[in-house]
Design an enzyme around this catalytic site. Structure first.
Site, PDB file in Angstrom:
ATOM      1  N   TYR A 153       0.874  -1.175   0.000  1.00 60.64           N
ATOM      2  CA  TYR A 153       0.000   0.000   0.000  1.00 60.64           C
ATOM      3  C   TYR A 153       0.910   1.223   0.000  1.00 60.64           C
ATOM      4  CZ  TYR A 153      -3.542   3.433   0.960  1.00 60.64           C
ATOM      5  OH  TYR A 153      -4.368   4.525   0.833  1.00 60.64           O
ATOM      6  N   CYS A 154       0.662   2.113  -0.954  1.00 57.39           N
ATOM      7  CA  CYS A 154       1.564   3.254  -1.122  1.00 57.39           C
ATOM      8  C   CYS A 154       0.851   4.549  -0.725  1.00 57.39           C
ATOM      9  CB  CYS A 154       2.028   3.329  -2.578  1.00 57.39           C
ATOM     10  SG  CYS A 154       3.078   4.753  -2.905  1.00 57.39           S
ATOM     11  N   ILE A 155       1.385   5.245   0.270  1.00 61.01           N
ATOM     12  CA  ILE A 155       0.719   6.494   0.685  1.00 61.01           C
ATOM     13  C   ILE A 155       0.915   7.587  -0.357  1.00 61.01           C
ATOM     14  CG2 ILE A 155       0.743   6.112   3.180  1.00 61.01           C
ATOM     15  CD1 ILE A 155       3.217   7.956   3.278  1.00 61.01           C
ATOM     16  N   VAL A 158      -1.954   6.844  -2.655  1.00 68.42           N
ATOM     17  CA  VAL A 158      -3.221   6.645  -1.908  1.00 68.42           C
ATOM     18  C   VAL A 158      -3.957   5.426  -2.419  1.00 68.42           C
ATOM     19  CG1 VAL A 158      -5.043   7.951  -0.768  1.00 68.42           C
ATOM     20  CG2 VAL A 158      -3.464   9.126  -2.262  1.00 68.42           C
TER      21      VAL A 158
END
Ligand SMILES: [Zn+2]
Length: 310
Positions: A153-155, A158
């Site tokens: 999951y990549c901030i 998003v």
């Protein structure tokens, strides 16, 4: 001790990541816009209109190339942000029919089964989604569902990075790295005037843009090398830990086929962040078919087949 631990709810952290991600989108688009402003209207745009013809032509080419890079990285970024990374279709299971799937689910609760947890091709069940999930998929706690060939999951985007947006994510990294290096090279001269006391127009903007892009270029270089190694081995970030224990890695088909599995066979689309309908269908088929599972079943001496929870 335990009364304090119960307050450490990881899902609160996940919500925080989601909120932080929305700010990140604005931050990324802001940095792209700021850097483009520093390079084009801030310095090379005016040089297109004045001075010798050679310099004007060089500035025009530079503006054109940098603007195309800015458009491409924004396109790749928005694709990685907005598209579905590949949710597991509702009702999917790896068994020959629904009755077998239901029986295996029941056996999983009672039977004293043996399952080789080291094998990534084992049948797997997600407790959170209460559903079977294909090999290489994982439950994403932030987005709340299982994602095919989940990477992480990549901030920054998003979004969960998985089967359908990994290509756009890698392209975003590559275009951003090239654009950052180009911005640094282009803005060195106006930046130096900031230190020489001859404060030319845009020199402070150039200085800030060089600092920001230097930080991006260094961190992206490391990230790109890491993902290039994983792409070459057909391995996701999550699987890196599994891969250490499993030899040979069952998904490694050689560099060319591993690369084409993500980027497709069309050289033009290696540069563009989208799949054709046929490429998308083949990608989904490769994740959802049960061939590897069948080979796992036939190679294992399992009297009873169970599942791997999450
Ligand atoms: Zn799940």
């Amino acid at each position: 001790m335990w009364k304090y631990i119960k307050y450490l709810n990881v899902f609160v952290f996940c919500k925080f990541l989601k909120l932080l991600g929305n700010i990140m989108v604005l931050l990324v688009l802001g940095i792209v816009g700021f850097t483009w402003y520093a390079v084009v209207p801030g310095y090379y745009g005016p040089l297109m209109l004045v001075g010798p013809a050679g310099r004007a032509l060089g500035s025009t080419l530079l503006v054109l190339v940098f603007s195309i890079l800015a458009i491409m990285l924004t396109w790749c970024y928005l694709t990685a942000v907005l598209i579905d990374p590949g949710q597991v279709p509702p009702g999917w299971h790896p068994f020959p029919d629904d009755a077998v799937a239901a029986r295996e689910l029941e056996l999983m609760q009672y039977a004293d089964y043996y399952i080789d947890r080291r094998d990534p091709r084992r049948p797997r069940f997600c407790k959170r989604c209460k559903a079977w999930k294909p090999e290489r998929s994982h439950h994403c706690s932030v987005s709340g569902h299982c994602v095919l060939k989940m990477d992480h999951y990549c901030i920054w985007v998003v979004n969960c990075v998985g089967l359908l947006n990994y290509k756009a994510f890698l392209q975003f990294l590559a275009y951003t790295f090239v654009a950052s290096v180009m911005a640094i090279a282009c803005l060195i001269k106006p930046m130096l005037s900031f230190f020489q006391g001859t404060v030319a127009s845009g020199s402070a903007v150039a200085f800030i843009a060089v600092v920001i892009n230097s930080a991006f270029a260094v961190s992206l270089a490391g990230f790109l090398v890491m993902h290039a190694n994983m792409l070459a081995a057909n391995c996701t970030t999550i699987e890196m830990y599994e891969k250490e224990r499993i030899h040979p890695w069952p998904y490694n088909k050689g560099f060319k086929r591993n690369f084409e599995e993500v980027f497709g066979k069309s050289k033009l689309r290696w540069l563009l962040p989208y799949y054709t309908a046929e490429e998308r269908r083949q990608l989904l088929d490769s994740c959802l078919n049960a061939r590897l599972l069948q080979s796992y079943q036939s190679s294992s001496n399992l009297n009873t087949l169970g599942g791997d929870a999450v």
